[in-house]
Design a protein around this motif. Structure first.
Motif, PDB file in Angstrom:
ATOM      1  N   PRO A  32       0.798  -1.222   0.000  1.00  0.00           N
ATOM      2  CA  PRO A  32       0.000   0.000   0.000  1.00  0.00           C
ATOM      3  C   PRO A  32       0.837   1.282   0.000  1.00  0.00           C
ATOM      4  O   PRO A  32       0.287   2.374  -0.081  1.00  0.00           O
ATOM      5  N   ASP A  33       2.151   1.134   0.120  1.00  0.00           N
ATOM      6  CA  ASP A  33       3.015   2.316   0.176  1.00  0.00           C
ATOM      7  C   ASP A  33       4.418   1.969  -0.312  1.00  0.00           C
ATOM      8  O   ASP A  33       4.748   0.798  -0.536  1.00  0.00           O
ATOM      9  N   ASP A  52       1.764   2.791  -8.587  1.00  0.00           N
ATOM     10  CA  ASP A  52       1.057   4.067  -8.547  1.00  0.00           C
ATOM     11  C   ASP A  52       2.035   5.145  -8.092  1.00  0.00           C
ATOM     12  O   ASP A  52       2.848   4.909  -7.186  1.00  0.00           O
ATOM     13  N   LEU A  53       1.980   6.310  -8.706  1.00  0.00           N
ATOM     14  CA  LEU A  53       2.896   7.390  -8.310  1.00  0.00           C
ATOM     15  C   LEU A  53       2.441   8.100  -7.041  1.00  0.00           C
ATOM     16  O   LEU A  53       3.254   8.600  -6.270  1.00  0.00           O
ATOM     17  N   GLY A  54       1.128   8.166  -6.806  1.00  0.00           N
ATOM     18  CA  GLY A  54       0.607   8.938  -5.668  1.00  0.00           C
ATOM     19  C   GLY A  54       0.488   8.104  -4.419  1.00  0.00           C
ATOM     20  O   GLY A  54      -0.621   7.748  -3.988  1.00  0.00           O
ATOM     21  N   LEU A  55       1.607   7.772  -3.800  1.00  0.00           N
ATOM     22  CA  LEU A  55       1.611   6.942  -2.600  1.00  0.00           C
ATOM     23  C   LEU A  55       1.599   7.804  -1.340  1.00  0.00           C
ATOM     24  O   LEU A  55       2.043   8.959  -1.363  1.00  0.00           O
ATOM     25  N   PRO A  56       1.125   7.273  -0.224  1.00  0.00           N
ATOM     26  CA  PRO A  56       0.982   8.097   0.981  1.00  0.00           C
ATOM     27  C   PRO A  56       2.291   8.472   1.664  1.00  0.00           C
ATOM     28  O   PRO A  56       2.352   9.481   2.376  1.00  0.00           O
ATOM     29  N   ASP A  57       3.345   7.673   1.473  1.00  0.00           N
ATOM     30  CA  ASP A  57       4.569   7.927   2.236  1.00  0.00           C
ATOM     31  C   ASP A  57       5.701   8.529   1.409  1.00  0.00           C
ATOM     32  O   ASP A  57       6.591   9.167   1.954  1.00  0.00           O
ATOM     33  N   ASP A  59       6.946   9.805  -2.951  1.00  0.00           N
ATOM     34  CA  ASP A  59       6.567   9.931  -4.357  1.00  0.00           C
ATOM     35  C   ASP A  59       6.988   8.682  -5.118  1.00  0.00           C
ATOM     36  O   ASP A  59       8.047   8.089  -4.840  1.00  0.00           O
ATOM     37  N   GLY A  60       6.163   8.285  -6.094  1.00  0.00           N
ATOM     38  CA  GLY A  60       6.458   7.089  -6.865  1.00  0.00           C
ATOM     39  C   GLY A  60       7.781   7.145  -7.600  1.00  0.00           C
ATOM     40  O   GLY A  60       8.426   6.120  -7.794  1.00  0.00           O
ATOM     41  N   VAL A  61       8.202   8.347  -8.015  1.00  0.00           N
ATOM     42  CA  VAL A  61       9.491   8.472  -8.701  1.00  0.00           C
ATOM     43  C   VAL A  61      10.628   8.044  -7.777  1.00  0.00           C
ATOM     44  O   VAL A  61      11.582   7.384  -8.208  1.00  0.00           O
ATOM     45  N   ILE A  64      10.708   4.293  -7.705  1.00  0.00           N
ATOM     46  CA  ILE A  64      11.373   3.748  -8.897  1.00  0.00           C
ATOM     47  C   ILE A  64      12.885   3.730  -8.694  1.00  0.00           C
ATOM     48  O   ILE A  64      13.560   2.731  -8.965  1.00  0.00           O
ATOM     49  N   LYS A  65      13.421   4.840  -8.219  1.00  0.00           N
ATOM     50  CA  LYS A  65      14.867   4.918  -7.992  1.00  0.00           C
ATOM     51  C   LYS A  65      15.314   3.916  -6.932  1.00  0.00           C
ATOM     52  O   LYS A  65      16.370   3.283  -7.055  1.00  0.00           O
ATOM     53  N   GLY A  66      14.510   3.755  -5.874  1.00  0.00           N
ATOM     54  CA  GLY A  66      14.843   2.798  -4.831  1.00  0.00           C
ATOM     55  C   GLY A  66      14.804   1.363  -5.316  1.00  0.00           C
ATOM     56  O   GLY A  66      15.641   0.539  -4.932  1.00  0.00           O
ATOM     57  N   LEU A  67      13.854   1.053  -6.177  1.00  0.00           N
ATOM     58  CA  LEU A  67      13.738  -0.309  -6.708  1.00  0.00           C
ATOM     59  C   LEU A  67      14.975  -0.721  -7.487  1.00  0.00           C
ATOM     60  O   LEU A  67      15.348  -1.897  -7.497  1.00  0.00           O
TER      61      LEU A  67
END
Length: 227
Positions: A32-33, A52-57, A59-61, A64-67
Motif C-alpha cells: 500500500p506504500d 502508482d505514483l501517488g503513494l501516501p509515504d 513519491d512514486g518516482v 522507482i529509484k529505490g527499486l
C-alpha cells in the motif's frame, strides 16, 4: 510463475489488480506504500512492478529509484497524472512504461506481458571484468562509469542505454530495440529520445562529442559501441 508486485494505495483498485493477475496465474504481492514495496522487493524480488505514483509515504518516482537498487524488473507506472512532465520524470527515473488512469485491464495485461518478455530478452549482466576503453571504464556489476579517475554521474536512462551498447560491442543495436528496451513499447518510434540521450552520453564520455570514438551512430539504423 511470473511474480508481480502491485504498489497501490487504493484498496479497491489494488484488490481488482490482484484478482485479475491471480486469475491469469501470476504470483502477486501487494504493497500500500513505497516503504512496503521496497521491503517486499528485497525479500522476494518480483519479475515486474505495477506502481502508482501517488503513494501516501513517498513519491512514486523515488520508489522507482529505490527499486533499482534491488531489482532489474520492469516497472509499469499506473497514474492519474497525465502531464508530459510527470511522464518524463517517471521514465527518466527508470520506469519502463506509463499507463494513465482509468485504463483498460486488457491493455494493462498486454503491456505487462510485453514488459516481461522484453526483460527476459535482456542480456544478463556479465560477471566479468569491467569494460575498459582508453578514456573511461564501465563497471557493469557496480553500475558505474569512471573517467579520469572520477565517477561519471549518469541518469538511470543514460545508464540503461550505455549498458545495452557495451554488452553488444561492435554490433549495431537498432533504434527500435533501444527505444523498446529503455522506454517501452509505447515509445518505440520516438527517435528524438535517443538523439537527446546519446548526445548527453557523448558529452560525458567522449573527448570530442561531435566526433565520437566510442558511441557511433549508424544513420537511420541505430548505434554501436566500439571499445
Amino acid at each position: 510463475m511470473t511474480r508481480v508486485l502491485v504498489v497501490e494505495d487504493d484498496p479497491q483498485l489494488a484488490r481488482a489488480l490482484v484478482i485479475n493477475l491471480q486469475a491469469r496465474h501470476y504470483g502477486v504481492d501487494a504493497a500500500p506504500d513505497g516503504a512496503t514495496a521496497l521491503r517486499l522487493t528485497a525479500v522476494r524480488p518480483p519479475d515486474a512492478v505495477l506502481l502508482d505514483l501517488g503513494l501516501p509515504d513517498m513519491d512514486g518516482v523515488d520508489v522507482i529509484k529505490g527499486l533499482q537498487g534491488w531489482t532489474r524488473a520492469p516497472v509499469l507506472v499506473l497514474s492519474a497524472r497525465q502531464s508530459s512532465g510527470e511522464k518524463v520524470s517517471a521514465l527518466d527515473a527508470g520506469a519502463d512504461d506509463y499507463i494513465t488512469k482509468p485504463f483498460s485491464m486488457d491493455e494493462l495485461l498486454a503491456r505487462l506481458r510485453a514488459a516481461v518478455r522484453r526483460a527476459a530478452d535482456l542480456p544478463p549482466v556479465p560477471e566479468t571484468t569491467p569494460v575498459e576503453t582508453d578514456d573511461f571504464t564501465v563497471d557493469l556489476l557496480a553500475k558505474k562509469v569512471v573517467r579520469g579517475g572520477r565517477d561519471v554521474r549518469l541518469t538511470p536512462t543514460e545508464w540503461n542505454l550505455l549498458e545495452i551498447l557495451v554488452t553488444h560491442p561492435g554490433r549495431l543495436v537498432t533504434q527500435k530495440h533501444l527505444l523498446q528496451e529503455v522506454w517501452g513499447l509505447s515509445r518505440s518510434s520516438r527517435t528524438n529520445y535517443l538523439r537527446v540521450y546519446m548526445a548527453q552520453l557523448r558529452r560525458k564520455l567522449e573527448k570530442d562529442p561531435s566526433h565520437p570514438r566510442y558511441l557511433i551512430t549508424e544513420p537511420g539504423m541505430g548505434y554501436r559501441f566500439e571499445a
